[in-house]
Write an enzyme that holds these catalytic residues in place. Structure first.
Site, PDB file in Angstrom:
ATOM      1  N   THR A  40       0.837  -1.208   0.000  1.00 56.33           N
ATOM      2  CA  THR A  40       0.000   0.000   0.000  1.00 56.33           C
ATOM      3  C   THR A  40       0.873   1.260   0.000  1.00 56.33           C
ATOM      4  OG1 THR A  40      -1.665  -1.198   1.236  1.00 56.33           O
ATOM      5  CG2 THR A  40      -1.839   1.197   1.280  1.00 56.33           C
ATOM      6  N   HIS A  43       2.001   1.897  -3.426  1.00 59.50           N
ATOM      7  CA  HIS A  43       0.984   2.583  -4.245  1.00 59.50           C
ATOM      8  C   HIS A  43       0.994   4.080  -3.942  1.00 59.50           C
ATOM      9  CE1 HIS A  43      -0.897  -0.944  -5.965  1.00 59.50           C
ATOM     10  NE2 HIS A  43      -0.945  -1.511  -4.770  1.00 59.50           N
TER      11      HIS A  43
HETATM   12  P1  NAD Z   1       2.873  -8.083  -3.954  1.00 66.32           P
HETATM   13  O1  NAD Z   1       2.439  -7.161  -5.043  1.00 66.32           O
HETATM   14  O2  NAD Z   1       4.207  -7.913  -3.339  1.00 66.32           O
HETATM   15  O3  NAD Z   1       2.741  -9.601  -4.476  1.00 66.32           O
HETATM   16  C1  NAD Z   1       2.042  -9.998  -5.580  1.00 66.32           C
HETATM   17  C2  NAD Z   1       2.883 -11.013  -6.322  1.00 66.32           C
HETATM   18  O4  NAD Z   1       2.142 -11.552  -7.418  1.00 66.32           O
HETATM   19  C3  NAD Z   1       4.173 -10.405  -6.911  1.00 66.32           C
HETATM   20  O5  NAD Z   1       5.306 -11.072  -6.375  1.00 66.32           O
HETATM   21  C4  NAD Z   1       3.991 -10.632  -8.409  1.00 66.32           C
HETATM   22  O6  NAD Z   1       5.216 -10.898  -9.070  1.00 66.32           O
HETATM   23  C5  NAD Z   1       3.063 -11.860  -8.415  1.00 66.32           C
HETATM   24  N1  NAD Z   1       2.467 -12.157  -9.728  1.00 66.32           N
HETATM   25  C6  NAD Z   1       2.402 -11.381 -10.836  1.00 66.32           C
HETATM   26  N2  NAD Z   1       1.857 -12.077 -11.858  1.00 66.32           N
HETATM   27  C7  NAD Z   1       1.576 -13.318 -11.399  1.00 66.32           C
HETATM   28  C8  NAD Z   1       1.002 -14.484 -11.989  1.00 66.32           C
HETATM   29  N3  NAD Z   1       0.590 -14.494 -13.261  1.00 66.32           N
HETATM   30  N4  NAD Z   1       0.872 -15.587 -11.227  1.00 66.32           N
HETATM   31  C9  NAD Z   1       1.266 -15.576  -9.936  1.00 66.32           C
HETATM   32  N5  NAD Z   1       1.818 -14.503  -9.329  1.00 66.32           N
HETATM   33  C10 NAD Z   1       1.967 -13.384 -10.045  1.00 66.32           C
HETATM   34  O7  NAD Z   1       1.735  -7.993  -2.852  1.00 66.32           O
HETATM   35  P2  NAD Z   1       1.637  -8.431  -1.310  1.00 66.32           P
HETATM   36  O8  NAD Z   1       2.012  -7.264  -0.465  1.00 66.32           O
HETATM   37  O9  NAD Z   1       2.268  -9.755  -1.037  1.00 66.32           O
HETATM   38  O10 NAD Z   1       0.049  -8.548  -1.264  1.00 66.32           O
HETATM   39  C11 NAD Z   1      -0.605  -9.559  -2.025  1.00 66.32           C
HETATM   40  C12 NAD Z   1      -1.926  -9.067  -2.587  1.00 66.32           C
HETATM   41  O11 NAD Z   1      -2.852  -8.863  -1.510  1.00 66.32           O
HETATM   42  C13 NAD Z   1      -1.888  -7.729  -3.337  1.00 66.32           C
HETATM   43  O12 NAD Z   1      -2.816  -7.783  -4.407  1.00 66.32           O
HETATM   44  C14 NAD Z   1      -2.358  -6.729  -2.291  1.00 66.32           C
HETATM   45  O13 NAD Z   1      -2.945  -5.579  -2.886  1.00 66.32           O
HETATM   46  C15 NAD Z   1      -3.401  -7.552  -1.580  1.00 66.32           C
HETATM   47  N6  NAD Z   1      -3.693  -7.173  -0.185  1.00 66.32           N
HETATM   48  C16 NAD Z   1      -4.984  -7.317   0.212  1.00 66.32           C
HETATM   49  C17 NAD Z   1      -5.323  -7.067   1.529  1.00 66.32           C
HETATM   50  C18 NAD Z   1      -6.731  -7.277   1.978  1.00 66.32           C
HETATM   51  O14 NAD Z   1      -7.064  -6.910   3.108  1.00 66.32           O
HETATM   52  N7  NAD Z   1      -7.575  -7.884   1.140  1.00 66.32           N
HETATM   53  C19 NAD Z   1      -4.352  -6.666   2.453  1.00 66.32           C
HETATM   54  C20 NAD Z   1      -3.023  -6.555   2.015  1.00 66.32           C
HETATM   55  C21 NAD Z   1      -2.697  -6.824   0.698  1.00 66.32           C
END
Ligand code: NAD
Ligand code: ZN
Length: 342
Positions: A40, A43
């Site tokens: 976050t 972003h």
């Molecule tokens: P991050 O962006 O570090 O991890 C996402 C990963 O997905 C990256 O390593 C990226 O390389 C990978 N990725 C890209 N294309 C892919 C594919 N085709 N197949 C598999 N993996 C692929 O994010 P993070 O901090 O680990 O968070 C994970 C997710 O959770 C993010 O989308 C974030 O926005 C979300 N999030 C949601 C909440 C919630 O409360 N719902 C809270 C925190 C984070």
């Protein structure tokens, strides 16, 4: 006090001087020791569409932290000066139906620290005392600083019974990697994780994934064959927010499988609904952490041997925050810790 803030509507953050916050009757004042950088914050740093729509400027950002209570509001019970705490970054209203039923993670009026109200990237943070969580002595500051994303991983992974199950995690970001370690710790059989980033897949292997698959190179089906998985995955944890990863996941779920969605996809992402219907899948959306059941589980898992230390890949004094953000932006990192006491 020193604080990391967005002072103008544009990319980047500035280490600046802001007034020390006032402590209300129901608040605690926390002297911050360590913080961690979240997706976050990235972003917000990049100032993308979401950030432009969401973040009021000026804003003191950050919501992953550990610190020490140095002042207590007059109505506060259950905390003492000197308590080492992290805290829940979602401030809930307390009067909606879910809050009153004890389901605070489902509050419809949640505001986020470091997003809607001043955050933790500062020498001092004011927090409603009900949001603070005491950290036992045998848990390090570095680990306590990442309880927020560890909590996302825990809330998602522990949504289902994992004992003896085959789990697919799509997305080996810090949260996906921690989820892999949790699934292993609580007794899943195969824990397969996918990404397109080899650095992160290596980290996931170190933290207990049975297989870490680069889907830009290798086929998930081949890995399943190799593991002798004819029928598909029992549990799916979507942790990338990438539409194609979610579709891949649905394709390889077994009938009756259970899926939790943490990753945030673009609005109106399309999927093949027949995968959901004819396989009888159960799908659960995940937001934040359960307050505070998730927090107790995190402590218990660390105290029963869950080792998350490999995820802590970078440490910088806060004055070097730019290098810290660069490490996160490069994709060649796990969690990046900024030290406020250094
Ligand atoms: P991050 O962006 O570090 O991890 C996402 C990963 O997905 C990256 O390593 C990226 O390389 C990978 N990725 C890209 N294309 C892919 C594919 N085709 N197949 C598999 N993996 C692929 O994010 P993070 O901090 O680990 O968070 C994970 C997710 O959770 C993010 O989308 C974030 O926005 C979300 N999030 C949601 C909440 C919630 O409360 N719902 C809270 C925190 C984070
Ligand atoms: Zn509420």
């Amino acid at each position: 006090m020193k604080a990391l803030a967005k002072l103008e509507r544009g990319p980047g953050l500035i280490l600046t001087d802001l007034p020390k916050p006032e402590v209300g009757h129901n608040d605690v004042l926390i002297k911050i020791r360590k913080t961690a950088i979240c997706g976050t914050d990235i972003h917000i740093w990049k100032w993308d569409d979401w950030a432009q729509k969401t973040i009021p400027v000026p804003m003191q950002v950050g919501h992953e932290y550990v610190g020490e209570i140095i002042e207590i509001g007059q109505e506060v019970r259950g905390f003492s000066i000197g308590d080492r705490v992290s805290g829940e970054g979602h401030i809930t209203c307390g009067h909606c139906r879910n809050c009153r039923a004890g389901r605070r993670h489902l509050c419809r009026n949640t505001v986020g620290i470091g997003v809607n109200v001043p955050g933790a990237f500062a020498e001092y943070l004011v927090l409603p005392a009900v949001n603070a969580f005491k950290i036992p002595d045998n848990i390090s500051d570095d680990l306590a600083a990442i309880f927020d994303p560890f909590g996302n991983a825990t809330h998602t992974a522990l949504s289902f019974n994992l004992v003896g199950e085959d789990v697919l995690i799509t997305g080996a970001g810090p949260i996906g990697i921690m989820a892999a370690a949790i699934c292993r710790h609580v007794g899943a059989r195969h824990v397969v994780i996918t990404d397109v980033n080899d650095y992160r897949l290596d980290l996931a292997r170190k933290m207990g994934a049975s297989r870490a698959v680069n889907v830009s190179r290798d086929r998930l089906r081949d890995v399943m064959d190799d593991l002798g998985m004819q029928e598909g995955f029992d549990i799916g944890l979507e942790m990338s927010g990438v539409p194609v990863a979610f579709r891949d996941l649905l394709n390889v779920m077994n009938h009756g499988g259970k899926v939790a969605l943490l990753g945030i996809p673009p609005a109106e992402t399309a999927i093949d609904w027949n995968q959901v219907i004819f396989k009888g899948l159960e799908i659960k959306g995940i937001y934040g952490r359960e307050m505070f059941e998730t927090w107790y589980k995190m402590v218990s898992m660390l105290q029963s041997g869950l080792d998350l230390s490999p995820i802590l890949t970078h440490h910088f004094p806060v004055d070097q925050f730019k290098t810290g953000f660069d490490a996160m932006l490069s994709g060649q990192s796990g969690k990046v810790i900024l030290d406020w006491a250094a």
